[in-house]
Motif scaffolding. Sequence first.
Motif, PDB file in Angstrom:
ATOM      1  N   TYR A 180      67.372  42.813 -34.276  1.00 32.52           N
ATOM      2  CA  TYR A 180      66.322  43.668 -34.826  1.00 32.52           C
ATOM      3  C   TYR A 180      65.473  43.008 -35.916  1.00 32.52           C
ATOM      4  CZ  TYR A 180      69.378  44.492 -38.841  1.00 32.52           C
ATOM      5  OH  TYR A 180      70.160  44.325 -39.957  1.00 32.52           O
ATOM      6  N   PRO A 181      66.000  42.056 -36.768  1.00 36.22           N
ATOM      7  CA  PRO A 181      65.106  41.453 -37.772  1.00 36.22           C
ATOM      8  C   PRO A 181      63.924  40.701 -37.158  1.00 36.22           C
ATOM      9  CG  PRO A 181      67.407  41.049 -38.345  1.00 36.22           C
ATOM     10  CD  PRO A 181      67.395  41.595 -36.946  1.00 36.22           C
ATOM     11  N   LEU A 182      64.054  40.313 -35.892  1.00 33.32           N
ATOM     12  CA  LEU A 182      62.988  39.547 -35.254  1.00 33.32           C
ATOM     13  C   LEU A 182      61.756  40.390 -34.959  1.00 33.32           C
ATOM     14  CD1 LEU A 182      65.165  37.410 -32.806  1.00 33.32           C
ATOM     15  CD2 LEU A 182      64.265  36.785 -35.050  1.00 33.32           C
ATOM     16  N   VAL A 183      61.848  41.699 -35.139  1.00 32.92           N
ATOM     17  CA  VAL A 183      60.655  42.552 -35.031  1.00 32.92           C
ATOM     18  C   VAL A 183      59.542  42.020 -35.922  1.00 32.92           C
ATOM     19  CG1 VAL A 183      59.747  44.825 -35.675  1.00 32.92           C
ATOM     20  CG2 VAL A 183      61.820  44.661 -34.300  1.00 32.92           C
ATOM     21  N   TRP A 184      59.906  41.481 -37.092  1.00 35.19           N
ATOM     22  CA  TRP A 184      58.908  41.057 -38.077  1.00 35.19           C
ATOM     23  C   TRP A 184      58.593  39.574 -37.998  1.00 35.19           C
ATOM     24  CZ3 TRP A 184      57.109  45.441 -39.349  1.00 35.19           C
ATOM     25  CH2 TRP A 184      57.952  46.543 -39.445  1.00 35.19           C
ATOM     26  N   VAL A 185      59.398  38.798 -37.277  1.00 34.32           N
ATOM     27  CA  VAL A 185      59.227  37.349 -37.271  1.00 34.32           C
ATOM     28  C   VAL A 185      58.655  36.848 -35.950  1.00 34.32           C
ATOM     29  CG1 VAL A 185      60.419  35.139 -37.501  1.00 34.32           C
ATOM     30  CG2 VAL A 185      61.118  37.086 -38.914  1.00 34.32           C
ATOM     31  N   SER A 186      59.174  37.318 -34.831  1.00 35.58           N
ATOM     32  CA  SER A 186      58.795  36.778 -33.525  1.00 35.58           C
ATOM     33  C   SER A 186      57.311  36.929 -33.207  1.00 35.58           C
ATOM     34  CB  SER A 186      59.646  37.424 -32.430  1.00 35.58           C
ATOM     35  OG  SER A 186      61.005  37.082 -32.599  1.00 35.58           O
ATOM     36  N   PRO A 187      56.679  38.101 -33.444  1.00 37.31           N
ATOM     37  CA  PRO A 187      55.240  38.185 -33.148  1.00 37.31           C
ATOM     38  C   PRO A 187      54.407  37.168 -33.924  1.00 37.31           C
ATOM     39  CG  PRO A 187      56.164  40.375 -33.423  1.00 37.31           C
ATOM     40  CD  PRO A 187      57.230  39.409 -33.853  1.00 37.31           C
ATOM     41  N   LEU A 188      54.784  36.899 -35.168  1.00 41.05           N
ATOM     42  CA  LEU A 188      54.073  35.915 -35.976  1.00 41.05           C
ATOM     43  C   LEU A 188      54.150  34.532 -35.333  1.00 41.05           C
ATOM     44  CD1 LEU A 188      52.685  35.082 -38.677  1.00 41.05           C
ATOM     45  CD2 LEU A 188      54.991  34.755 -39.606  1.00 41.05           C
ATOM     46  N   LEU A 239      51.001  32.248 -33.868  1.00 39.55           N
ATOM     47  CA  LEU A 239      50.750  30.917 -34.430  1.00 39.55           C
ATOM     48  C   LEU A 239      50.886  29.832 -33.368  1.00 39.55           C
ATOM     49  CD1 LEU A 239      52.524  31.038 -37.907  1.00 39.55           C
ATOM     50  CD2 LEU A 239      50.086  30.796 -37.469  1.00 39.55           C
ATOM     51  N   SER A 240      51.903  29.942 -32.526  1.00 40.81           N
ATOM     52  CA  SER A 240      52.127  28.933 -31.494  1.00 40.81           C
ATOM     53  C   SER A 240      50.972  28.886 -30.513  1.00 40.81           C
ATOM     54  CB  SER A 240      53.436  29.220 -30.755  1.00 40.81           C
ATOM     55  OG  SER A 240      54.536  29.190 -31.649  1.00 40.81           O
ATOM     56  N   LEU A 241      50.458  30.037 -30.116  1.00 41.72           N
ATOM     57  CA  LEU A 241      49.332  30.076 -29.190  1.00 41.72           C
ATOM     58  C   LEU A 241      48.084  29.464 -29.818  1.00 41.72           C
ATOM     59  CD1 LEU A 241      49.771  33.603 -27.592  1.00 41.72           C
ATOM     60  CD2 LEU A 241      50.111  31.399 -26.475  1.00 41.72           C
ATOM     61  N   GLN A 242      47.866  29.710 -31.097  1.00 44.89           N
ATOM     62  CA  GLN A 242      46.723  29.110 -31.775  1.00 44.89           C
ATOM     63  C   GLN A 242      46.821  27.594 -31.790  1.00 44.89           C
ATOM     64  OE1 GLN A 242      46.545  31.403 -35.623  1.00 44.89           O
ATOM     65  NE2 GLN A 242      44.367  31.417 -35.132  1.00 44.89           N
ATOM     66  N   VAL A 243      47.994  27.075 -32.125  1.00 45.38           N
ATOM     67  CA  VAL A 243      48.172  25.620 -32.194  1.00 45.38           C
ATOM     68  C   VAL A 243      48.033  24.998 -30.808  1.00 45.38           C
ATOM     69  CG1 VAL A 243      49.799  23.785 -32.760  1.00 45.38           C
ATOM     70  CG2 VAL A 243      49.600  25.771 -34.262  1.00 45.38           C
ATOM     71  N   LEU A 244      48.614  25.623 -29.789  1.00 44.10           N
ATOM     72  CA  LEU A 244      48.508  25.092 -28.431  1.00 44.10           C
ATOM     73  C   LEU A 244      47.067  25.100 -27.937  1.00 44.10           C
ATOM     74  CD1 LEU A 244      51.679  26.689 -26.785  1.00 44.10           C
ATOM     75  CD2 LEU A 244      51.313  24.278 -27.333  1.00 44.10           C
ATOM     76  N   VAL A 292      53.937  20.059 -29.756  1.00 43.22           N
ATOM     77  CA  VAL A 292      55.321  20.080 -29.257  1.00 43.22           C
ATOM     78  C   VAL A 292      56.111  21.155 -29.998  1.00 43.22           C
ATOM     79  CG1 VAL A 292      57.462  18.756 -29.080  1.00 43.22           C
ATOM     80  CG2 VAL A 292      55.268  17.655 -28.576  1.00 43.22           C
ATOM     81  N   LEU A 293      55.951  21.191 -31.316  1.00 43.64           N
ATOM     82  CA  LEU A 293      56.647  22.203 -32.111  1.00 43.64           C
ATOM     83  C   LEU A 293      56.171  23.606 -31.732  1.00 43.64           C
ATOM     84  CD1 LEU A 293      58.657  22.761 -34.391  1.00 43.64           C
ATOM     85  CD2 LEU A 293      56.758  22.549 -36.013  1.00 43.64           C
ATOM     86  N   ALA A 294      54.864  23.744 -31.464  1.00 43.08           N
ATOM     87  CA  ALA A 294      54.331  25.049 -31.073  1.00 43.08           C
ATOM     88  C   ALA A 294      54.895  25.489 -29.729  1.00 43.08           C
ATOM     89  CB  ALA A 294      52.814  24.996 -31.015  1.00 43.08           C
ATOM     90  N   GLY A 348      58.360  26.632 -30.410  1.00 39.39           N
ATOM     91  CA  GLY A 348      58.310  27.916 -31.108  1.00 39.39           C
ATOM     92  C   GLY A 348      57.924  29.058 -30.198  1.00 39.39           C
ATOM     93  N   LEU A 349      56.976  28.816 -29.296  1.00 43.40           N
ATOM     94  CA  LEU A 349      56.552  29.862 -28.362  1.00 43.40           C
ATOM     95  C   LEU A 349      57.691  30.234 -27.422  1.00 43.40           C
ATOM     96  CD1 LEU A 349      54.274  31.650 -27.301  1.00 43.40           C
ATOM     97  CD2 LEU A 349      53.613  29.768 -25.783  1.00 43.40           C
ATOM     98  N   THR A 350      58.417  29.237 -26.955  1.00 39.44           N
ATOM     99  CA  THR A 350      59.542  29.501 -26.049  1.00 39.44           C
ATOM    100  C   THR A 350      60.627  30.318 -26.748  1.00 39.44           C
ATOM    101  OG1 THR A 350      59.116  27.426 -24.868  1.00 39.44           O
ATOM    102  CG2 THR A 350      61.279  28.438 -24.573  1.00 39.44           C
ATOM    103  N   ILE A 351      60.997  29.885 -27.961  1.00 42.20           N
ATOM    104  CA  ILE A 351      62.071  30.569 -28.686  1.00 42.20           C
ATOM    105  C   ILE A 351      61.654  31.981 -29.071  1.00 42.20           C
ATOM    106  CG2 ILE A 351      63.442  30.549 -30.802  1.00 42.20           C
ATOM    107  CD1 ILE A 351      63.437  27.512 -30.661  1.00 42.20           C
ATOM    108  N   SER A 352      60.417  32.142 -29.553  1.00 38.64           N
ATOM    109  CA  SER A 352      59.975  33.467 -29.977  1.00 38.64           C
ATOM    110  C   SER A 352      59.832  34.423 -28.800  1.00 38.64           C
ATOM    111  CB  SER A 352      58.652  33.369 -30.741  1.00 38.64           C
ATOM    112  OG  SER A 352      57.646  32.758 -29.946  1.00 38.64           O
ATOM    113  N   THR A 353      59.411  33.924 -27.641  1.00 35.88           N
ATOM    114  CA  THR A 353      59.330  34.777 -26.448  1.00 35.88           C
ATOM    115  C   THR A 353      60.725  35.206 -26.013  1.00 35.88           C
ATOM    116  OG1 THR A 353      57.311  33.626 -25.742  1.00 35.88           O
ATOM    117  CG2 THR A 353      58.470  34.944 -24.093  1.00 35.88           C
ATOM    118  N   LEU A 354      61.664  34.270 -26.023  1.00 40.21           N
ATOM    119  CA  LEU A 354      63.047  34.612 -25.688  1.00 40.21           C
ATOM    120  C   LEU A 354      63.647  35.586 -26.704  1.00 40.21           C
ATOM    121  CD1 LEU A 354      64.431  31.130 -24.555  1.00 40.21           C
ATOM    122  CD2 LEU A 354      63.896  33.104 -23.102  1.00 40.21           C
TER     123      LEU A 354
END
Length: 362
Positions: free
Chosen positions: A246-254, A258-263, A222-224, A227-233
């Motif tokens: 712009y700071p999300l350049v370094w955070v969103s891909p991570l 991770l979310s795809l792995q957990v799902l 559920v958390l993944a 996280g996947l929804t928020i990071s994609t947005l």
Amino acid sequence: MLTAALLILPPLAGAFLSGKPLSQYLSLQPSTLYVEHPPFSWPVFILLTLLILACILPFLYRLVRMQDKPAPQLFSFPWWGWLGIALLALSWSLAWVKIDTQSDWQRYTFTPLWLGYILLINALGIRRNGSCLMREQPGKFLLLFPASTLFWWFFEYLNHFVHNWYYLGPPVSPLTRILTASLSFSTVLPAVLSTAYWMATFHRMRRAYTHYWAFKIPYPRVLAAIGLTISTLSLFALGAWPDSFYPLVWVSPLIVLLSLQVLAGKRTVFSSLQKGDWRPFCLPALASLQCGFFWELWNYGGTSPWKYNIPFVDRFHLFEMPLLGYAGYFPFGLECILVASLLGINVLTAPASSPKKHNPLQ
């Protein structure tokens, strides 16, 4: 394919829906353009500083207060370590020397300089522990070089949206720029991961982060999904409103990876955090920061440097980088270790070996 789509398409969609032409984001060239960004802002600077300190101070405090053991018995320094020192020193000197010439040969010093660093940091691992990443997993270690090229080209793609850094230097042909850039990018993953392996040979590092805060995630999928929804947005927002996100350049891909792995029901490289083992989290982040320091140092005196142009916080520089910009190296290190694990290059698992050649991260 799904991973690539979720990482590449959302920024394009955000740029398209905000009325920007997409052609400028599909270039295979590193950015050489200067783009005007909002000026320095004290409120934003203070807010980001407090947020960064809240994230990193507990881990640094834990490391500083931990007592270390006496220095271990040292092993012989390998001959190729001296080769690394010589290569690093020669390349550094050639990169910084001022020569009155129209030749652009100095742009080619970056790759041998970092090859020298990689040899040296692996040799230091041999010296302290009798093992290093390069020796323990030679085939997979070599695989890191082409993987690193693709890995950093993705961040160059994201930089086309935010324009946080750009490159200077004499003009060259597009093919030459692509080839020389690709060679330089190939050293990123080997440098960061070799540094993480070396850091783990220190008893203080192992003791500080092996038995730390353990926590359980009650509903990981559920958390993944969230996280996947928020990071994609957030990647969409990166294309639409780059000055704000712009700071999300370094955070969103991570978070996407991770979310795809957990799902998918897979164990991630950070699963050990649930048992209180924070080494996969802390060591790559610190290794990336160390490499980042040397990236910025060696860039500062070079004749073909890159420059930074960051909204709201572009002040208090250490070399070319604004001080707060160094915080981006922490999540970048996590992306390095995650990509390595996706390639089957598990830096954190010891192979069967003699007691004198054990993996320090085991």
